[in-house]
Design an enzyme around this catalytic site. Structure first.
Site, mmCIF file in Angstrom:
data_model
loop_
_atom_site.group_PDB
_atom_site.id
_atom_site.type_symbol
_atom_site.label_atom_id
_atom_site.label_comp_id
_atom_site.label_asym_id
_atom_site.label_seq_id
_atom_site.Cartn_x
_atom_site.Cartn_y
_atom_site.Cartn_z
ATOM 1 C CE1 TYR A 142 -3.148 -2.882 0.113
ATOM 2 C CE2 TYR A 142 -3.884 -2.169 2.270
ATOM 3 C CZ TYR A 142 -3.992 -3.014 1.183
ATOM 4 O OH TYR A 142 -4.965 -3.994 1.180
ATOM 5 C CE LYS A 191 0.943 -17.684 -2.120
ATOM 6 N NZ LYS A 191 0.139 -18.904 -2.016
ATOM 7 C CG ASP A 223 -2.378 -20.052 -0.041
ATOM 8 O OD1 ASP A 223 -1.634 -19.899 0.950
ATOM 9 O OD2 ASP A 223 -2.013 -20.659 -1.061
ATOM 10 C CG ASP A 247 -7.211 -4.074 3.979
ATOM 11 O OD1 ASP A 247 -8.245 -3.983 4.664
ATOM 12 O OD2 ASP A 247 -7.009 -3.400 2.946
ATOM 13 C CG ASP A 251 -12.835 -6.329 5.638
ATOM 14 O OD1 ASP A 251 -12.433 -5.676 6.626
ATOM 15 O OD2 ASP A 251 -13.435 -5.814 4.679
#
Ligand code: NAD
Length: 355
Positions: A142, A191, A223, A247, A251
């Site tokens: 980001y 990852k 994942d 992020d 959620d």
């Protein structure tokens, strides 16, 4: 105690939910003999409308000068077509950066009273869950280099993920300290089978783990983590992960608690200064209708009292009031399946009555 709180109401339901939390904070101040003062500052789309930029200097100065900051949410369709640097969301990244807020704490727990709202299988719900997600907030993709260029197949866009040792070390330490105060179990999500940044992240997690022999630590690929969160959320205690993975996973974690309208967050720097906000957005679909669930923002105010002002009794008082209201079956529209839902202001009033 006298404390000054900067208010960033923002857009959409932002003003409604921040006003709710302020009412609760005022009631707590009376109950415990504190003096809280509040100053509102513009941010997001409302700041763009008023002065042409999403994060005016006065807002940054006001937040830096205050004892703490409470934010609603920013953004909405009205500003969706503006160029990237003028988007309301740019203000969030700007204020996090200006205040040095590299830690984002996102608790996600299943309230017994809301078990029915959890979309998971009953045998998974029965086990319950109480997770603290520690998300890195000022680094990664980001904030990385980005742009447009002419590529092999024509127009191309790119964003870059970069993490320094310093950025990883400081968030990982916060995560170990957090886990130590909870059930002493830390899951680091990355990852590492694909990304270099994740391989550095994993290496540093294991170096720092040696300083925390009392905390059990495990790595998990993102994942798999996305799958495990809905398969067996009870296995998690504290999670640490990068900005973008945090992020997305937070959620997902919010949805299995029943509603995104329930989840608070704290963004902290290396001191006590922080910014407190619900994890949801500005909900333009219900803005201005007095339908929003104010609990995520009210619980963010509870986190503010705990982390910024070290007011544990005051913070617990809010958390317990929310528990009582939920146990009494009171619900806003996002959580209500039978009977008439409470409005945002009615829910706020019920929390205040139960303090
Ligand atoms: P959202 O979180 O605003 O809404 C998603 C869904 O959840 C909507 O149906 C909404 O009505 C509902 N919802 C959210 N909060 C609720 C609450 N307190 N009570 C009841 N229902 C609630 O996400 P979105 O629709 O993807 O985004 C809307 C805008 O918010 C976009 O402009 C987005 O960029 C922005 N956004 C801002 C933040 C922030 O300010 N921190 C975070 C996420 C999204």
């Amino acid at each position: 105690m006298k404390k000054h709180i900067a208010l960033l109401r923002g857009d959409g339901i932002g003003p409604e939910i921040v006003d709710s939390a302020v009412e609760v904070l005022k009631a707590v101040a009376v109950k415990f003999g504190h003096e809280f003062t509040f100053t509102p500052y513009l941010i997001g789309g409302s700041a763009i409308d008023a002065c042409g930029k999403p994060l005016p200097e006065e807002t940054v100065e006001g937040c830096l000068a205050a004892d703490s900051v409470l934010l609603g949410a920013v953004g909405g369709p009205k500003w969706d077509t503006l160029p990237g640097h003028l988007r309301p969301e740019k203000a969030l990244l700007g204020i996090r950066s200006a205040m040095g807020l590299f830690t984002n704490l996102r608790p996600a727990k299943l309230y017994p009273a809301l078990k029915e709202e959890c979309p998971l299988r009953p045998d998974i719900v029965e086990k319950g869950f109480d997770i603290m997600i520690v998300r890195e907030l000022t680094g990664g993709i980001y904030f990385g280099e980005r742009g447009y260029r002419e590529g092999k197949y024509g127009e191309e866009a790119y964003d870059t993920e970069a993490y320094s040792r310093m950025e990883i070390e400081r968030i990982v330490r916060v995560a170990f300290e957090t886990a130590r105060k909870r059930r002493k179990k830390l899951t680091s999500i990355d990852k590492a089978n694909v990304l270099e940044t994740s391989r550095l992240w994993r290496k540093i997690v294991h170096e720092i783990a040696a300083e925390y022999p009392d905390v059990e630590v495990a790595d998990m690929l993102v994942d798999n983590a996305a799958m495990q969160l809905v398969r067996n959320p009870a296995q998690f205690d504290t999670i640490v992960t990068s900005n973008m993975f945090g992020d997305i996973l937070s959620d997902e974690a919010s949805q299995i608690t029943g509603s995104i309208g329930m989840l608070p967050s704290a963004s902290l720097n290396d001191g006590t200064k922080g910014l407190y906000e619900p994890i949801h957005g500005s909900a333009p679909d219900i803005a201005g209708q007095n339908k929003a669930n104010p609990i995520a923002t009210i619980l963010s105010a509870a986190m503010l009292l705990l982390y910024a002002f070290d007011m544990k009794a005051e913070s617990d008082c809010i958390v317990n009031a929310v528990d009582k209201v939920l146990n009494a079956g009171l619900r806003t529209a996002d959580l209500c399946r039978v009977g008439a839902p409470l409005t945002c202001t009615e829910m706020t009033q019920k929390v205040i009555e139960n303090l």
